[in-house]
Motif scaffolding. Structure first.
Motif, PDB file in Angstrom:
ATOM      1  N   LYS A  10      -8.877  45.147 -30.839  1.00  0.00           N
ATOM      2  CA  LYS A  10      -9.340  44.439 -29.632  1.00  0.00           C
ATOM      3  C   LYS A  10     -10.818  44.090 -29.710  1.00  0.00           C
ATOM      4  O   LYS A  10     -11.234  43.026 -29.262  1.00  0.00           O
ATOM      5  N   GLU A  11     -11.612  44.994 -30.289  1.00  0.00           N
ATOM      6  CA  GLU A  11     -13.059  44.731 -30.344  1.00  0.00           C
ATOM      7  C   GLU A  11     -13.400  43.636 -31.362  1.00  0.00           C
ATOM      8  O   GLU A  11     -14.452  43.013 -31.280  1.00  0.00           O
ATOM      9  N   ASP A  12     -12.496  43.378 -32.331  1.00  0.00           N
ATOM     10  CA  ASP A  12     -12.736  42.336 -33.323  1.00  0.00           C
ATOM     11  C   ASP A  12     -12.226  40.968 -32.880  1.00  0.00           C
ATOM     12  O   ASP A  12     -12.662  39.944 -33.397  1.00  0.00           O
ATOM     13  N   PHE A  13     -11.329  40.932 -31.928  1.00  0.00           N
ATOM     14  CA  PHE A  13     -10.716  39.671 -31.523  1.00  0.00           C
ATOM     15  C   PHE A  13     -11.719  38.638 -31.011  1.00  0.00           C
ATOM     16  O   PHE A  13     -11.627  37.461 -31.386  1.00  0.00           O
ATOM     17  N   PRO A  14     -12.715  39.026 -30.197  1.00  0.00           N
ATOM     18  CA  PRO A  14     -13.694  38.019 -29.747  1.00  0.00           C
ATOM     19  C   PRO A  14     -14.431  37.340 -30.900  1.00  0.00           C
ATOM     20  O   PRO A  14     -14.779  36.160 -30.815  1.00  0.00           O
ATOM     21  N   VAL A  15     -14.636  38.049 -31.989  1.00  0.00           N
ATOM     22  CA  VAL A  15     -15.301  37.458 -33.155  1.00  0.00           C
ATOM     23  C   VAL A  15     -14.425  36.354 -33.737  1.00  0.00           C
ATOM     24  O   VAL A  15     -14.906  35.255 -34.043  1.00  0.00           O
ATOM     25  N   PHE A  16     -13.134  36.631 -33.855  1.00  0.00           N
ATOM     26  CA  PHE A  16     -12.217  35.613 -34.362  1.00  0.00           C
ATOM     27  C   PHE A  16     -12.125  34.432 -33.401  1.00  0.00           C
ATOM     28  O   PHE A  16     -12.076  33.280 -33.830  1.00  0.00           O
ATOM     29  N   GLN A  17     -12.113  34.721 -32.105  1.00  0.00           N
ATOM     30  CA  GLN A  17     -12.057  33.640 -31.115  1.00  0.00           C
ATOM     31  C   GLN A  17     -13.281  32.748 -31.232  1.00  0.00           C
ATOM     32  O   GLN A  17     -13.174  31.517 -31.218  1.00  0.00           O
ATOM     33  N   SER A  18     -14.449  33.354 -31.337  1.00  0.00           N
ATOM     34  CA  SER A  18     -15.688  32.596 -31.429  1.00  0.00           C
ATOM     35  C   SER A  18     -15.712  31.738 -32.694  1.00  0.00           C
ATOM     36  O   SER A  18     -16.085  30.558 -32.650  1.00  0.00           O
ATOM     37  N   LEU A  19     -15.323  32.327 -33.805  1.00  0.00           N
ATOM     38  CA  LEU A  19     -15.305  31.591 -35.067  1.00  0.00           C
ATOM     39  C   LEU A  19     -14.316  30.427 -35.003  1.00  0.00           C
ATOM     40  O   LEU A  19     -14.635  29.299 -35.395  1.00  0.00           O
ATOM     41  N   ALA A  20     -13.130  30.687 -34.486  1.00  0.00           N
ATOM     42  CA  ALA A  20     -12.120  29.640 -34.389  1.00  0.00           C
ATOM     43  C   ALA A  20     -12.585  28.510 -33.475  1.00  0.00           C
ATOM     44  O   ALA A  20     -12.407  27.333 -33.785  1.00  0.00           O
ATOM     45  N   LYS A  21     -13.195  28.876 -32.351  1.00  0.00           N
ATOM     46  CA  LYS A  21     -13.678  27.868 -31.406  1.00  0.00           C
ATOM     47  C   LYS A  21     -14.767  27.007 -32.051  1.00  0.00           C
ATOM     48  O   LYS A  21     -14.765  25.780 -31.906  1.00  0.00           O
TER      49      LYS A  21
END
Length: 68
Positions: A10-21
């Motif tokens: 869960k703590e890594d998901f925002p990083v993936f979201q930001s990169l994808a965005k």
């Protein structure tokens, strides 16, 4: 092309979201649905019945005859 990430913390998901965005990717979250509670109840009851000796033993030949 599709990329599937499994077991993301869960703590890594925002990083993936930001990169994808930032790269213009679309993120689709699919959470696995749990089993139907009624189905789980039936399976657990059947296991308990087997422990109590209420099951029926069949040979492979008998099982084979059932579907033919």
């Amino acid at each position: 092309m599709d990329i599937i990430l499994k077991n993301v913390k869960k703590e890594d998901f925002p990083v993936f979201q930001s990169l994808a965005k930032s790269l213009g990717f679309e993120i689709v979250e699919e959470n696995e649905k749990p089993y139907n509670p009624e189905f789980v109840k039936e399976i657990l009851e059947a296991r308990e019945e087997l422990k109590q000796g209420k099951g029926t033993k069949m040979t492979l030949e008998e099982i084979d005859k059932l579907w033919k």
